[in-house]
Design an enzyme around this catalytic site. Structure first.
Site, mmCIF file in Angstrom:
data_model
loop_
_atom_site.group_PDB
_atom_site.id
_atom_site.type_symbol
_atom_site.label_atom_id
_atom_site.label_comp_id
_atom_site.label_asym_id
_atom_site.label_seq_id
_atom_site.Cartn_x
_atom_site.Cartn_y
_atom_site.Cartn_z
ATOM 1 N N TRP A 154 -38.623 -26.010 -5.318
ATOM 2 C CA TRP A 154 -37.869 -27.089 -4.679
ATOM 3 C C TRP A 154 -38.214 -27.341 -3.221
ATOM 4 O O TRP A 154 -37.694 -28.244 -2.600
ATOM 5 C CB TRP A 154 -36.359 -26.808 -4.775
ATOM 6 C CG TRP A 154 -35.985 -25.365 -4.543
ATOM 7 C CD1 TRP A 154 -35.692 -24.453 -5.515
ATOM 8 C CD2 TRP A 154 -35.897 -24.649 -3.305
ATOM 9 N NE1 TRP A 154 -35.431 -23.216 -4.958
ATOM 10 C CE2 TRP A 154 -35.543 -23.317 -3.602
ATOM 11 C CE3 TRP A 154 -36.074 -25.017 -1.957
ATOM 12 C CZ2 TRP A 154 -35.371 -22.336 -2.620
ATOM 13 C CZ3 TRP A 154 -35.914 -24.042 -0.978
ATOM 14 C CH2 TRP A 154 -35.550 -22.725 -1.318
ATOM 15 N N ASN A 155 -39.093 -26.519 -2.627
ATOM 16 C CA ASN A 155 -39.235 -26.603 -1.168
ATOM 17 C C ASN A 155 -40.296 -27.575 -0.672
ATOM 18 O O ASN A 155 -40.395 -27.787 0.534
ATOM 19 C CB ASN A 155 -39.464 -25.208 -0.588
ATOM 20 C CG ASN A 155 -40.680 -24.543 -1.178
ATOM 21 O OD1 ASN A 155 -40.926 -24.630 -2.374
ATOM 22 N ND2 ASN A 155 -41.460 -23.891 -0.362
ATOM 23 N N SER A 232 -41.069 -18.245 -7.848
ATOM 24 C CA SER A 232 -40.822 -16.850 -7.471
ATOM 25 C C SER A 232 -41.668 -15.874 -8.296
ATOM 26 O O SER A 232 -42.133 -16.202 -9.396
ATOM 27 C CB SER A 232 -39.341 -16.536 -7.684
ATOM 28 O OG SER A 232 -39.025 -16.702 -9.046
ATOM 29 N N GLU A 253 -48.557 -19.575 -8.280
ATOM 30 C CA GLU A 253 -48.449 -19.617 -6.818
ATOM 31 C C GLU A 253 -47.079 -19.046 -6.463
ATOM 32 O O GLU A 253 -46.057 -19.706 -6.673
ATOM 33 C CB GLU A 253 -48.556 -21.074 -6.321
ATOM 34 C CG GLU A 253 -49.885 -21.724 -6.612
ATOM 35 C CD GLU A 253 -51.027 -21.161 -5.772
ATOM 36 O OE1 GLU A 253 -50.770 -20.380 -4.844
ATOM 37 O OE2 GLU A 253 -52.178 -21.506 -6.062
ATOM 38 N N CYS A 287 -43.483 -20.691 1.455
ATOM 39 C CA CYS A 287 -44.143 -19.495 0.939
ATOM 40 C C CYS A 287 -45.120 -18.934 1.963
ATOM 41 O O CYS A 287 -45.364 -17.746 2.006
ATOM 42 C CB CYS A 287 -44.859 -19.819 -0.357
ATOM 43 S SG CYS A 287 -45.932 -21.247 -0.189
HETATM 44 P P1 NAD Z 1 -38.072 -20.151 -9.069
HETATM 45 O O1 NAD Z 1 -39.098 -19.207 -9.564
HETATM 46 O O2 NAD Z 1 -36.658 -19.810 -9.221
HETATM 47 O O3 NAD Z 1 -38.255 -21.572 -9.794
HETATM 48 C C1 NAD Z 1 -39.498 -22.252 -9.800
HETATM 49 C C2 NAD Z 1 -39.551 -23.171 -11.007
HETATM 50 O O4 NAD Z 1 -39.561 -22.387 -12.188
HETATM 51 C C3 NAD Z 1 -38.339 -24.103 -11.124
HETATM 52 O O5 NAD Z 1 -38.762 -25.359 -11.595
HETATM 53 C C4 NAD Z 1 -37.491 -23.385 -12.162
HETATM 54 O O6 NAD Z 1 -36.609 -24.243 -12.839
HETATM 55 C C5 NAD Z 1 -38.563 -22.831 -13.088
HETATM 56 N N1 NAD Z 1 -38.125 -21.710 -13.927
HETATM 57 C C6 NAD Z 1 -37.078 -20.850 -13.715
HETATM 58 N N2 NAD Z 1 -36.982 -19.982 -14.743
HETATM 59 C C7 NAD Z 1 -37.991 -20.271 -15.602
HETATM 60 C C8 NAD Z 1 -38.417 -19.704 -16.844
HETATM 61 N N3 NAD Z 1 -37.792 -18.673 -17.396
HETATM 62 N N4 NAD Z 1 -39.504 -20.237 -17.457
HETATM 63 C C9 NAD Z 1 -40.172 -21.261 -16.890
HETATM 64 N N5 NAD Z 1 -39.796 -21.853 -15.745
HETATM 65 C C10 NAD Z 1 -38.724 -21.356 -15.089
HETATM 66 O O7 NAD Z 1 -38.468 -20.436 -7.548
HETATM 67 P P2 NAD Z 1 -37.717 -21.392 -6.518
HETATM 68 O O8 NAD Z 1 -36.464 -20.707 -6.090
HETATM 69 O O9 NAD Z 1 -37.652 -22.762 -7.058
HETATM 70 O O10 NAD Z 1 -38.768 -21.403 -5.317
HETATM 71 C C11 NAD Z 1 -38.839 -20.412 -4.346
HETATM 72 C C12 NAD Z 1 -40.002 -19.488 -4.616
HETATM 73 O O11 NAD Z 1 -41.207 -20.232 -4.751
HETATM 74 C C13 NAD Z 1 -40.262 -18.531 -3.475
HETATM 75 O O12 NAD Z 1 -40.461 -17.226 -3.958
HETATM 76 C C14 NAD Z 1 -41.537 -19.052 -2.845
HETATM 77 O O13 NAD Z 1 -42.303 -18.109 -2.182
HETATM 78 C C15 NAD Z 1 -42.253 -19.639 -4.002
HETATM 79 N N6 NAD Z 1 -43.220 -20.647 -3.527
HETATM 80 C C16 NAD Z 1 -44.562 -20.387 -3.613
HETATM 81 C C17 NAD Z 1 -45.492 -21.302 -3.130
HETATM 82 C C18 NAD Z 1 -46.984 -21.055 -3.181
HETATM 83 O O14 NAD Z 1 -47.745 -22.008 -3.052
HETATM 84 N N7 NAD Z 1 -47.434 -19.843 -3.357
HETATM 85 C C19 NAD Z 1 -45.043 -22.491 -2.602
HETATM 86 C C20 NAD Z 1 -43.672 -22.718 -2.515
HETATM 87 C C21 NAD Z 1 -42.769 -21.799 -3.015
#
Ligand code: NAD
Length: 481
Positions: A154-155, A232, A253, A287
């Protein structure tokens, strides 16, 4: 077209984008979208279920039969159309990121621009890839991996969606996009924009719903060949594990705990604002945020003094105000998560140099936190090891260059790192020893052709440029006897 506004000013979204059209949701669950600046509900979104997801997968599979055989020129033309469609709505996309996510307007504008730019960057990268290689009676071609599920956080919603979509389309894949449910309004603005590109039906489909419903269906469905995920570590691990059953290709990612190494010859007047900018990037919900600041012990007192002065420029408040540097957290949950880490830092003996617990003065309605800097942090403390995803910086002192490198690499993450110093050769030598997917020297900078992704728990695979496109390709060799 597909968003309605009620008498109470609350918008409703009841459709998903499947097979080139906005279609009513089969899923019935409804989610309130909450504005982070004042915790008020501003929209109601009907979430997709497994059946909506399967419809989208079928549409993408049908479209792949034709699009999977497209030429490089056809893909380039589609990327240009996507670019034109998104560009025409840049201001609306930025406004949606400010309103729904609480992104500070200056940064939100940059995020949107880099999302839009991803289409042209992918077109350029298309030209660099060697699509066919032949020797003797052998010919190797790069083929699209198939139907791809794109699951995003979401960020930086517009950036993630545009970047993944651009790479997938450049490779000849068709996609189903599953954005975070916290980005429903932003996604709607983007999808309405991309719809005007008038692409072949089913080439891209968008289903907004919960991760354990829509995301899980994409991961388990045998008709989906690849998952490209941003989010995450915990969810990334579940995607790798559950995707194995259908032999999914995965790009992950994930998180970071990025070090910024201040070398002892750095000019503090420039270095400290740069380090704070990297720490508080996207209100700390980034991130790549540089959340561990490694400082030579010999300069610690001067660093503390300069931080105290420089942090005054990082105003927290209304994200729509161009002078604001730090906006609210995305949700109450994220607010509480950041508060709990600030408490943990205090409990573990770190010393507060700035900020601290609770909301900033005068900002009691929304999910605002104080930009916070801890000193006397040791690298084994929780605040130095775990990703907080908020504006919280840990200053860690070191004795020697070797120790700085050791501390920087002593993390389960390896996404991003920064080195700040006057002697460029020395800065390069330090950068070359860091176990991170990207290292910047002397400040933030970007290159849309440079790979992005992590070592270790920060992920698997790379995005951007030719690296991002290659993640959606399979080599095929044809050998003549
Ligand atoms: P999250 O992992 O909770 O959710 C990410 C996505 O995955 C959402 O669309 C969510 O609905 C989906 N999801 C959740 N459970 C799932 C499942 N069981 N199966 C498939 N999809 C599922 O992460 P968040 O809270 O949305 O984002 C924050 C995290 O993202 C932080 O840890 C951050 O570091 C990471 N992030 C990484 C990057 C990068 O480029 N490396 C960029 C931005 C954010």
């Amino acid at each position: 077209m597909s968003t309605m506004t009620n008498n109470d000013g609350i918008r409703t979204i009841t459709t998903h984008y499947i097979d080139g059209a906005f279609v009513e949701s089969h899923g019935r669950e409804v989610l309130d979208v909450v504005r982070p600046t004042d915790a008020q509900a501003i929209a109601r979104v009907t979430l997709a279920d497994e059946e909506d997801t399967r419809h989208a997968i079928s549409a993408a599979r049908r479209a792949f039969a034709t699009y999977g055989r497209s030429t490089k020129d056809e893909r380039a033309a589609i990327l240009r159309r996507l670019h034109a469609a998104a560009s025409a709505h840049a201001d609306a996309l930025t406004a949606a990121m400010v309103e729904e996510y609480g992104g500070v307007v200056q940064f939100a504008g940059l995020i949107v621009q880099s999302g839009i730019g991803a289409f042209l960057a992918a077109e350029k990268a298309l030209e660099e890839i060697e699509w066919t290689r032949s020797w003797g009676k052998t010919t190797v071609t790069l083929e699209p991996v198939g139907v791809a599920g794109l699951i995003t956080a979401w960020n930086a919603n517009a950036l993630f969606i545009c970047l993944k979509l651009a790479s997938a389309v450049a490779a000849g894949c068709t996609v189903i996009i599953k954005p975070s449910e916290l980005s429903s309004l932003q996604t709607r603005v983007l999808v309405e924009a991309l719809h005007t590109a008038d692409l072949p039906k089913g080439l891209f489909n968008v289903v907004t719903g919960l991760g354990q419903v829509v995301g899980a269906e994409l991961v388990r469905n045998p008709e989906v060949n690849k998952i490209s995920f941003t989010g995450s570590v915990a969810v990334g691990q579940s995607i790798m594990r559950d995707g194995a059953a259908t032999m999914k290709r995965v790009t992950l990612e994930l998180g970071g705990k990025s070090p910024t190494i201040l070398l002892d010859d750095a000019d503090l007047a420039r270095a400290i604002p740069a380090a704070l900018t990297m720490a508080f990037l996207n209100s700390g919900q980034a991130c790549a945020a540089g959340t561990r600041f490694l400082v030579p012990k010999s300069r610690l007192n001067a660093v503390k003094q300069t931080i105290r002065e420089a942090i005054q420029a990082f105003a927290v408040g209304n994200p729509a105000d161009p002078t604001t540097a730090v906006g609210p957290m995305v949700s109450q949950r994220q607010y509480e998560r950041v508060q709990s880490y600030i408490r943990k830092g205090i409990e573990e003996g770190a010393e507060l140099l700035a900020g601290g617990e609770d909301r900033p003065a005068g900002l009691t309605a929304g999910f605002f936190v104080k930009p916070t800097v801890f000193v006397n942090v040791t690298n084994d403390m929780t605040i130095a090891q775990e990703e907080i995803f908020g504006p919280v910086l840990s200053v860690i002192a070191y004795d020697s260059e070797d120790e700085a490198i050791r501390i920087a690499n002593n993390s389960r993450y390896g996404l991003h790192a920064a080195v700040i110093g006057t002697d460029l050769e020395r800065a390069r030598r330090v950068a070359a020893q860091l176990r991170a997917g990207r290292v910047v020297i002397n400040g933030t900078t970007d290159d849309p052709q440079a790979p992005w992704g992590g070592f270790k728990y920060s992920g698997v695979g790379r995005e951007y440029g030719r690296y991002g496109i290659e993640a959606f390709l399979e080599p095929r060799a044809i050998l003549e006897a």
